[in-house]
Write a protein that holds these residues in place. Structure first.
Motif, PDB file in Angstrom:
ATOM      1  N   ARG A  81       0.855  -1.292  -0.123  1.00  0.00           N
ATOM      2  CA  ARG A  81       0.112  -0.152   0.015  1.00  0.00           C
ATOM      3  C   ARG A  81       0.895   1.220   0.190  1.00  0.00           C
ATOM      4  NH1 ARG A  81      -2.139  -3.499   3.378  1.00  0.00           N
ATOM      5  NH2 ARG A  81      -1.463  -2.422   5.214  1.00  0.00           N
ATOM      6  N   TYR A  82       2.025   1.183   0.744  1.00  0.00           N
ATOM      7  CA  TYR A  82       2.897   2.517   0.819  1.00  0.00           C
ATOM      8  C   TYR A  82       3.464   2.492  -0.528  1.00  0.00           C
ATOM      9  CZ  TYR A  82       5.933   5.961   2.369  1.00  0.00           C
ATOM     10  OH  TYR A  82       6.616   6.984   2.748  1.00  0.00           O
ATOM     11  N   LEU A  83       3.899   1.386  -1.027  1.00  0.00           N
ATOM     12  CA  LEU A  83       4.699   1.478  -2.244  1.00  0.00           C
ATOM     13  C   LEU A  83       3.777   2.169  -3.306  1.00  0.00           C
ATOM     14  CD1 LEU A  83       7.201   0.734  -3.724  1.00  0.00           C
ATOM     15  CD2 LEU A  83       6.381  -1.594  -4.275  1.00  0.00           C
ATOM     16  N   ILE A  84       2.520   1.881  -3.458  1.00  0.00           N
ATOM     17  CA  ILE A  84       1.651   2.302  -4.472  1.00  0.00           C
ATOM     18  C   ILE A  84       1.276   3.845  -4.171  1.00  0.00           C
ATOM     19  CG2 ILE A  84      -0.810   1.972  -5.217  1.00  0.00           C
ATOM     20  CD1 ILE A  84      -0.749  -0.848  -4.888  1.00  0.00           C
ATOM     21  N   LYS A  85       1.466   4.125  -2.794  1.00  0.00           N
ATOM     22  CA  LYS A  85       1.292   5.763  -2.640  1.00  0.00           C
ATOM     23  C   LYS A  85       2.623   6.488  -2.987  1.00  0.00           C
ATOM     24  CE  LYS A  85      -1.541   5.275   1.860  1.00  0.00           C
ATOM     25  NZ  LYS A  85      -1.360   5.467   3.205  1.00  0.00           N
ATOM     26  N   LEU A  86       3.633   5.881  -3.146  1.00  0.00           N
ATOM     27  CA  LEU A  86       4.839   6.435  -3.659  1.00  0.00           C
ATOM     28  C   LEU A  86       4.677   6.674  -5.199  1.00  0.00           C
ATOM     29  CD1 LEU A  86       7.711   4.562  -1.633  1.00  0.00           C
ATOM     30  CD2 LEU A  86       6.993   6.789  -1.519  1.00  0.00           C
ATOM     31  N   PHE A  87       4.173   5.829  -5.875  1.00  0.00           N
ATOM     32  CA  PHE A  87       4.149   5.492  -7.284  1.00  0.00           C
ATOM     33  C   PHE A  87       2.558   4.956  -7.374  1.00  0.00           C
ATOM     34  CE2 PHE A  87       8.558   4.449  -6.002  1.00  0.00           C
ATOM     35  CZ  PHE A  87       9.206   5.437  -6.861  1.00  0.00           C
ATOM     36  N   PRO A  88       1.869   6.013  -7.657  1.00  0.00           N
ATOM     37  CA  PRO A  88       0.320   5.920  -7.650  1.00  0.00           C
ATOM     38  C   PRO A  88      -0.089   5.595  -9.019  1.00  0.00           C
ATOM     39  CG  PRO A  88       0.696   8.380  -7.522  1.00  0.00           C
ATOM     40  CD  PRO A  88       2.221   7.590  -7.104  1.00  0.00           C
ATOM     41  N   LYS A  89       0.493   6.066 -10.186  1.00  0.00           N
ATOM     42  CA  LYS A  89      -0.115   6.150 -11.501  1.00  0.00           C
ATOM     43  C   LYS A  89       0.522   4.883 -12.153  1.00  0.00           C
ATOM     44  CE  LYS A  89      -0.463  10.796 -12.473  1.00  0.00           C
ATOM     45  NZ  LYS A  89       0.048  11.997 -13.455  1.00  0.00           N
ATOM     46  N   LYS A  90      -0.364   4.138 -13.092  1.00  0.00           N
ATOM     47  CA  LYS A  90       0.169   2.973 -13.783  1.00  0.00           C
ATOM     48  C   LYS A  90       0.155   2.056 -12.988  1.00  0.00           C
ATOM     49  CE  LYS A  90       2.032   6.361 -16.982  1.00  0.00           C
ATOM     50  NZ  LYS A  90       3.255   6.525 -17.689  1.00  0.00           N
ATOM     51  N   SER A  91       1.389   1.473 -13.179  1.00  0.00           N
ATOM     52  CA  SER A  91       1.902   0.133 -12.271  1.00  0.00           C
ATOM     53  C   SER A  91       3.080   0.742 -11.471  1.00  0.00           C
ATOM     54  CB  SER A  91       2.334  -1.003 -12.986  1.00  0.00           C
ATOM     55  OG  SER A  91       3.264  -1.080 -13.668  1.00  0.00           O
ATOM     56  N   VAL A  92       3.530   0.359 -10.371  1.00  0.00           N
ATOM     57  CA  VAL A  92       4.653   0.662  -9.899  1.00  0.00           C
ATOM     58  C   VAL A  92       6.133   0.430 -10.649  1.00  0.00           C
ATOM     59  CG1 VAL A  92       6.289   0.223  -7.765  1.00  0.00           C
ATOM     60  CG2 VAL A  92       3.799   0.375  -7.502  1.00  0.00           C
ATOM     61  N   THR A  93       6.012  -0.538 -11.187  1.00  0.00           N
ATOM     62  CA  THR A  93       7.089  -0.837 -12.208  1.00  0.00           C
ATOM     63  C   THR A  93       7.513  -0.068 -13.355  1.00  0.00           C
ATOM     64  OG1 THR A  93       6.001  -2.697 -13.053  1.00  0.00           O
ATOM     65  CG2 THR A  93       7.462  -3.248 -11.104  1.00  0.00           C
ATOM     66  N   GLN A  94       6.227   0.187 -13.803  1.00  0.00           N
ATOM     67  CA  GLN A  94       6.385   1.259 -15.017  1.00  0.00           C
ATOM     68  C   GLN A  94       6.931   2.903 -14.403  1.00  0.00           C
ATOM     69  OE1 GLN A  94       2.378   0.969 -16.495  1.00  0.00           O
ATOM     70  NE2 GLN A  94       3.070   0.065 -18.427  1.00  0.00           N
ATOM     71  N   GLN A  95       6.159   3.297 -13.475  1.00  0.00           N
ATOM     72  CA  GLN A  95       6.489   4.397 -12.968  1.00  0.00           C
ATOM     73  C   GLN A  95       7.904   4.677 -12.649  1.00  0.00           C
ATOM     74  OE1 GLN A  95       3.581   6.152 -10.161  1.00  0.00           O
ATOM     75  NE2 GLN A  95       3.590   7.901 -11.654  1.00  0.00           N
ATOM     76  N   ILE A  96       8.477   3.467 -11.609  1.00  0.00           N
ATOM     77  CA  ILE A  96       9.781   3.840 -11.191  1.00  0.00           C
ATOM     78  C   ILE A  96      10.909   3.295 -12.251  1.00  0.00           C
ATOM     79  CG2 ILE A  96      10.223   1.215 -10.354  1.00  0.00           C
ATOM     80  CD1 ILE A  96      11.237   2.311  -7.940  1.00  0.00           C
ATOM     81  N   SER A  97      10.293   2.398 -13.271  1.00  0.00           N
ATOM     82  CA  SER A  97      11.270   2.401 -14.225  1.00  0.00           C
ATOM     83  C   SER A  97      11.535   3.694 -15.080  1.00  0.00           C
ATOM     84  CB  SER A  97      10.763   1.544 -15.540  1.00  0.00           C
ATOM     85  OG  SER A  97      10.796   0.171 -14.683  1.00  0.00           O
ATOM     86  N   LYS A  98      10.219   4.412 -15.402  1.00  0.00           N
ATOM     87  CA  LYS A  98      10.473   5.819 -16.241  1.00  0.00           C
ATOM     88  C   LYS A  98      11.400   6.769 -15.440  1.00  0.00           C
ATOM     89  CE  LYS A  98       7.036   8.221 -18.491  1.00  0.00           C
ATOM     90  NZ  LYS A  98       5.788   8.805 -18.751  1.00  0.00           N
ATOM     91  N   ILE A  99      11.128   6.932 -13.894  1.00  0.00           N
ATOM     92  CA  ILE A  99      11.800   8.130 -13.287  1.00  0.00           C
ATOM     93  C   ILE A  99      13.378   7.706 -13.074  1.00  0.00           C
ATOM     94  CG2 ILE A  99      11.742   9.094 -11.143  1.00  0.00           C
ATOM     95  CD1 ILE A  99       8.681   8.663 -10.996  1.00  0.00           C
ATOM     96  N   ALA A 100      13.557   6.377 -13.087  1.00  0.00           N
ATOM     97  CA  ALA A 100      14.717   5.838 -13.069  1.00  0.00           C
ATOM     98  C   ALA A 100      15.652   5.731 -14.435  1.00  0.00           C
ATOM     99  CB  ALA A 100      14.797   4.553 -12.325  1.00  0.00           C
ATOM    100  N   GLY A 101      15.074   6.328 -15.245  1.00  0.00           N
ATOM    101  CA  GLY A 101      15.653   6.116 -16.569  1.00  0.00           C
ATOM    102  C   GLY A 101      15.975   4.856 -17.090  1.00  0.00           C
ATOM    103  N   LEU A 102      15.069   3.670 -16.906  1.00  0.00           N
ATOM    104  CA  LEU A 102      15.047   2.416 -17.438  1.00  0.00           C
ATOM    105  C   LEU A 102      14.135   2.212 -18.438  1.00  0.00           C
ATOM    106  CD1 LEU A 102      15.376   0.661 -14.045  1.00  0.00           C
ATOM    107  CD2 LEU A 102      17.387   1.349 -15.373  1.00  0.00           C
ATOM    108  N   PRO A 103      14.284   1.091 -19.292  1.00  0.00           N
ATOM    109  CA  PRO A 103      12.986   0.901 -20.408  1.00  0.00           C
ATOM    110  C   PRO A 103      11.982   0.419 -19.783  1.00  0.00           C
ATOM    111  CG  PRO A 103      15.245  -0.282 -20.568  1.00  0.00           C
ATOM    112  CD  PRO A 103      15.298   0.355 -19.385  1.00  0.00           C
ATOM    113  N   LYS A 104      10.823   0.725 -20.442  1.00  0.00           N
ATOM    114  CA  LYS A 104       9.458   0.156 -20.003  1.00  0.00           C
ATOM    115  C   LYS A 104       9.549  -1.266 -19.945  1.00  0.00           C
ATOM    116  CE  LYS A 104       4.753   0.541 -21.081  1.00  0.00           C
ATOM    117  NZ  LYS A 104       3.507   0.976 -22.131  1.00  0.00           N
TER     118      LYS A 104
END
Length: 109
Positions: A81-104
């Motif tokens: 739940r807390y992880l989803i609050k940090l990255f609330p849009k799309k999926s957590v892995t999609q958002q963290i990947s984008k912000i971290a400069g990684l491929p989708k």
């Protein structure tokens, strides 16, 4: 492929084309585009995900991210739940990947 005012090349969805182009200013810009104001926990996860990806050429599982939060920030924040609050849009892995400069991620659960 598109290029913005920071001269970074992204795909049409805003993911960096080149992993090595990433820096903290770009992360802040990408996070802002996702409606996220980065805090200490975001940064811990972003740097962990980048290190993990660089070593293993894949993203860590969600449970691994939760474990990192738990180790560094305690049991109260160490949950999905807390992880989803940090990255609330799309999926957590999609958002963290984008912000971290990684491929989708190819597959997002």
């Amino acid at each position: 492929m598109k290029q913005d005012q920071f001269n970074i090349n992204t795909d049409l969805e805003g993911y960096l084309i080149n992993f090595e182009d990433w820096n903290s200013k770009i992360a802040i810009k990408l996070a802002n585009s996702e409606g996220i104001k980065l805090n200490k926990i975001h940064w811990d996860l972003i740097y962990f995900v980048r290190m993990f990806y660089k070593e293993y050429k894949m993203l860590p599982k969600i449970q691994t991210l939760i474990s990192i939060i738990t180790l560094k920030h305690g049991q109260i924040k160490g949950n999905s739940r807390y992880l989803i609050k940090l990255f609330p849009k799309k999926s957590v892995t999609q958002q963290i990947s984008k912000i971290a400069g990684l491929p989708k991620p190819k597959k997002c659960l």
